[in-house]
Scaffold this active site. Structure first.
Site, PDB file in Angstrom:
ATOM      1  N   ASP A 203       0.594  -7.627 -24.132  1.00  0.00           N
ATOM      2  CA  ASP A 203       1.881  -6.931 -24.035  1.00  0.00           C
ATOM      3  C   ASP A 203       2.364  -6.937 -22.585  1.00  0.00           C
ATOM      4  O   ASP A 203       2.118  -7.903 -21.862  1.00  0.00           O
ATOM      5  CB  ASP A 203       1.725  -5.499 -24.571  1.00  0.00           C
ATOM      6  CG  ASP A 203       2.988  -4.955 -25.211  1.00  0.00           C
ATOM      7  OD1 ASP A 203       3.980  -4.795 -24.484  1.00  0.00           O
ATOM      8  OD2 ASP A 203       2.994  -4.697 -26.424  1.00  0.00           O
ATOM      9  N   HIS A 258       6.391  -0.508 -22.444  1.00  0.00           N
ATOM     10  CA  HIS A 258       6.168  -1.032 -23.794  1.00  0.00           C
ATOM     11  C   HIS A 258       4.686  -1.191 -24.108  1.00  0.00           C
ATOM     12  O   HIS A 258       4.197  -0.754 -25.160  1.00  0.00           O
ATOM     13  CB  HIS A 258       6.897  -2.369 -23.926  1.00  0.00           C
ATOM     14  CG  HIS A 258       6.952  -2.931 -25.299  1.00  0.00           C
ATOM     15  ND1 HIS A 258       5.929  -3.705 -25.826  1.00  0.00           N
ATOM     16  CD2 HIS A 258       7.901  -2.858 -26.265  1.00  0.00           C
ATOM     17  CE1 HIS A 258       6.270  -4.082 -27.056  1.00  0.00           C
ATOM     18  NE2 HIS A 258       7.451  -3.585 -27.350  1.00  0.00           N
ATOM     19  N   SER A 584       7.669  -3.486 -32.870  1.00  0.00           N
ATOM     20  CA  SER A 584       6.639  -3.345 -31.834  1.00  0.00           C
ATOM     21  C   SER A 584       5.828  -2.077 -32.025  1.00  0.00           C
ATOM     22  O   SER A 584       4.637  -2.036 -31.720  1.00  0.00           O
ATOM     23  CB  SER A 584       7.284  -3.305 -30.446  1.00  0.00           C
ATOM     24  OG  SER A 584       7.644  -4.580 -30.003  1.00  0.00           O
TER      25      SER A 584
END
Length: 803
Positions: A203, A258, A584
């Site tokens: 990620d 994220h 996600s």
């Protein structure tokens, strides 16, 4: 370059004239002063016209790549003028991935082999090292290199090369959710084994100081861990976050939030009393809080997520010893398996006993938007939970409108002046641009201290720039998602936006107030998110994708404290926990569930874990989602039931190789991919429907009657002596027959086979028909969706039923 004359190009630099026939490569290599730089640029210009497909041209591209970043180049006005001209041709030399399958057995030096391949196609040996970007040599074989089109073609034709493809830039696809699934803190666990499960997160990196990654109470890393902590300066791993690597830069620290969010969702510690400014209060935790995390950073805000880096992360993660991989990254659409870095990495992970979870994509609700389509990985769609975040707009006439946004602000007072975009715009802005509050349209003096109505979500930034007190936004796309906003604001539907305009037209002094967001109970959940990518699968139409769905709307999890929660540069707030939505967010939920199953069944294959998750999923309500199984796959994840599925559909490497053969791969390619002596049958060619998959899909001609057969084998992992009976529920347009309809097992791990036959008279105008097969022994229910559909991939009008 069609604008160039067919005549000889004349370059004037320091009063020099260079004709094409005066070009000398040897002189080009030796000139380093300003005069030589001018000669170089003129030679490049000649190349642009005459030599784009020659070996000379390839060589010039490499010389340009070496020269263009030199400081001297920035000092030459004459040379600078030629940069835009040649940039078109530099595009021909981009980073490509050369995929070579599995690592050969015995003595073999991948790096040396990769360099020798480049030396064959790059004639100037001194330029080879500049071309090689990285080698993949720990878990599979291949390399990334800067190649011209001609060099790419030559390498693609070499023996042992499976594919050569550009390194695309992919994108990230961006708590109460575990409780909603019945996966409470008190669920049965196996802590000592769970602590040995390592979740690899590919990620944007991770924020190591987050409480979600504290190692309090953790012992040393598992013995099978072979990785390292290479997170860069001031980055420290611990016994929870046991490993970190970065590929696009020198730090694995997450500057986007994220990766921290996804890692904590999958395997973060339990952290009590978390919230987003009082919203979504509760305990934040991952699915397997006792497990370990290894973070692999492949994305930055500046570069995106390069496929060359993604493959490097897979190469390391597999060799490092992770047990589960979660990657919430994807492209804008599906590509062939041999040109898909995530599919390639996931295949070799599967070879090594590691299941990969991948987000389905955020391209919905359009059809064929799912980007994660390989059968050896688990593709995850996003759904809602029973907690919905809303906010309210109160108009001056006491009308209350419900919006969808994460608004953490509380306005001081009851009512404030309300102004429309056109009434608050500068004189030079056209009406449409003013209505949507386009950048630069609002007049600061007119909107300051007021609430401005912008008929587009993207108007929020302009409202904030102009000094508006708040904003009422109108959006037609994502009415089911609440985004974090950077000032007091609410997002209304078009219908409610019209109500606001009607009210404003009815009074000379329009006023409004925007209340702080609140959480309400959503009894309609779970429903597939509007943004979640849909099938059918355009690469392998007989493989139903996505596979499964999980919570992906309004998810609270850990976040990076160096970036604003709204992703706005004007937002100065910083938080430790943030609310995000996307596939996600759904993907790490399934990764946590897979790790949970792994902790009780450490010897299960990736496909067995995948089957357990799919066949125990909650059936979804098709009346709430027009696209049915193409939106949610087998259904909504149920981690507790998945722990004891009864039967599993297992596929091993040889099964996937046969699947590739049925897709048209030849023996040479599958041997390179598999690393063994696998071969494709010469006389009998199977179909992708033969893969022992937990779901069943058939792409048929809707104008004709059809009969399709699915051969499947299940393995008993439930009760040794057991009998399962088949029950079919189907659309009246088709008939489904199962032979045999009763399976009797006498031992664990025993296998039994059966055939499902689906018969239809032709679908006509019906796009999709569905059925469900359930095997039950009275204790376990093993459910598989069955879909027959008549999609025309080439006819855009056939997308209409899905919108």
């Amino acid at each position: 370059m069609s604008s160039l004359s067919n005549k000889d190009v004349i370059c004037i630099f320091h009063n020099k004239k260079l004709e094409e026939d005066n070009f000398r490569e040897t002189k080009l290599l030796t000139l380093t002063d300003e005069d030589g730089q001018g000669y170089f640029d003129c030679a490049i210009r000649h190349f642009a016209k005459y030599s784009s497909s020659t070996q000379k041209g390839d060589r010039l591209l490499r010389l340009w790549d070496r020269q263009k970043n030199k400081e001297a180049r920035q000092q030459l006005d004459g040379a600078r003028l030629l940069v835009p001209l040649f940039d078109v041709f530099v595009d021909h030399m981009m980073v490509h991935i050369v995929y070579m399958g599995s690592l050969p057995e015995g003595e073999y030096s991948p790096s040396s082999h990769h360099l020798s391949i480049l030396q064959e196609v790059i004639l100037e040996s001194s330029l080879v090292a500049d071309s090689l970007v990285r080698s993949y040599k720990r878990s599979f074989n291949g390399f990334a290199a800067k190649l011209t089109n001609q060099e790419r073609q030559r390498i693609a034709s070499m023996e042992g090369v499976v594919s050569v493809f550009p390194s695309r830039i992919l994108q990230t696809q961006t708590t109460r959710s575990w409780d909603y699934m019945g996966f409470s803190e008190t669920v049965k666990r196996n802590p000592s084994v769970e602590s040995n499960v390592i979740v690899g997160v590919i990620d944007t990196g991770v924020w190591p100081e987050s409480e979600s990654f504290s190692d309090e109470g953790f012992g040393p890393a598992p013995k099978n861990w072979k990785g390292t902590c290479n997170g860069g300066r001031n980055f420290t791993c611990n016994n929870k976050l046991i490993g970190a690597r970065s590929y696009p830069d020198n730090s694995a620290r997450d500057t986007q939030g994220h990766g921290t969010h996804t890692a904590s969702t999958a395997a973060g510690n339990k952290v009590e009393g978390t919230s987003f400014y009082g919203l979504a209060q509760g305990n934040a935790r991952g699915g397997v809080p006792s497990s370990r995390i290894a973070a692999y950073k492949v994305c930055t805000p500046e570069t995106g997520c390069a496929e060359a880096d993604i493959l490097a992360a897979f190469d390391d993660a597999i060799a490092d010893g992770v047990d589960i991989i979660t990657i919430s990254i994807g492209g804008s659409g599906a590509v062939d398996f041999s040109s898909d870095s995530i599919a390639i990495g996931a295949f070799h992970a599967m070879q090594n006993g590691v299941l990969t979870m991948n987000s389905a994509g955020n391209g919905g609700p359009g059809a064929t938007t799912v980007a994660s389509v390989a059968p050896w990985m688990l593709s995850v769609a996003a759904t809602s939970t029973d907690r919905r975040i809303i906010d309210k707009v109160i108009l001056g006439d006491k009308t209350t409108l419900v919006g969808h946004s994460v608004n953490s602000f509380t306005l001081n007072g009851t009512m404030f002046p309300l102004i429309s975009g056109p009434d608050g715009s500068i004189s030079g802005c056209d009406n449409f641009s003013a209505r949507i509050c386009s950048s630069g349209c609002l007049d600061d003096s007119l909107v300051k201290g007021k609430i401005v109505l912008c008929e587009d979500m993207h108007g929020l930034g302009e409202a904030r720039r102009a000094g508006a007190l708040g904003s009422i936004l109108v959006d037609s796309d994502f009415g089911d998602v609440a985004f974090v906003l950077s000032l007091p604001a609410s997002v209304l539907s078009i219908h409610d936006g019209d109500k606001v305009k009607s009210y404003m037209n009815s009074t000379k002094n329009p006023q409004a107030n925007i209340l702080k967001s609140e959480a309400i109970k959503d009894l309609a959940a779970p429903v597939v998110a509007s943004f979640s990518s849909r099938g059918p699968n355009t690469i392998a139409p007989e493989i139903l994708k996505p596979d499964i769905s999980a919570p992906g709307i309004d998810i609270l999890a850990a976040f990076s404290p160096v970036v604003s929660p709204s992703d706005s540069g004007q937002d100065t707030r910083r938080v430790k926990y943030n609310i995000l939505s996307g596939t996600s967010m759904a993907c790490p939920h399934v990764a946590g569930a897979a790790a949970y199953i792994k902790s009780f069944n450490p010897n299960w294959s990736p496909s067995a874990i995948k089957s357990a998750l799919m066949t125990t999923a909650w059936p979804m309500n098709a009346s709430k989602t027009l696209e049915g199984e193409f939106a949610y796959g087998a259904g909504h994840i149920d981690p507790v039931k998945a722990l004891n599925p009864g039967l599993v559909y297992e596929s091993l490497k040889a099964d996937y190789i046969n699947f590739l053969c049925s897709m048209g791969y030849d023996t040479e390619k599958v041997r390179s991919i598999s690393g063994d002596k696998s071969s494709c049958p010469k006389d009998v060619k199977g179909t992708p429907m033969d893969l022992n998959y937990p779901s069943m899909a058939a792409h048929v001609d809707g104008s004709k009657a059809f009969t399709v057969k699915f051969s499947r084998t299940v393995t008993n992992v439930g009760i040794a002596n057991s009998t399962y009976k088949a029950t079919v529920t189907s659309d009246p347009e088709i008939k489904v027959n199962v032979v045999p309809s009763v399976l009797t097992f006498k031992s664990l791990n025993e296998k039994q086979s059966f055939v499902v036959t689906v018969v239809g008279r032709g679908l006509g105008d019906i796009f999709r028909v569905s059925a469900s097969l359930v095997w039950s022994d009275g204790k376990h229910s093993v459910r598989s969706p069955i879909v027959a559909y008549s999609w025309n991939f080439l006819d855009s009008s056939s997308m209409l039923p899905l919108d």
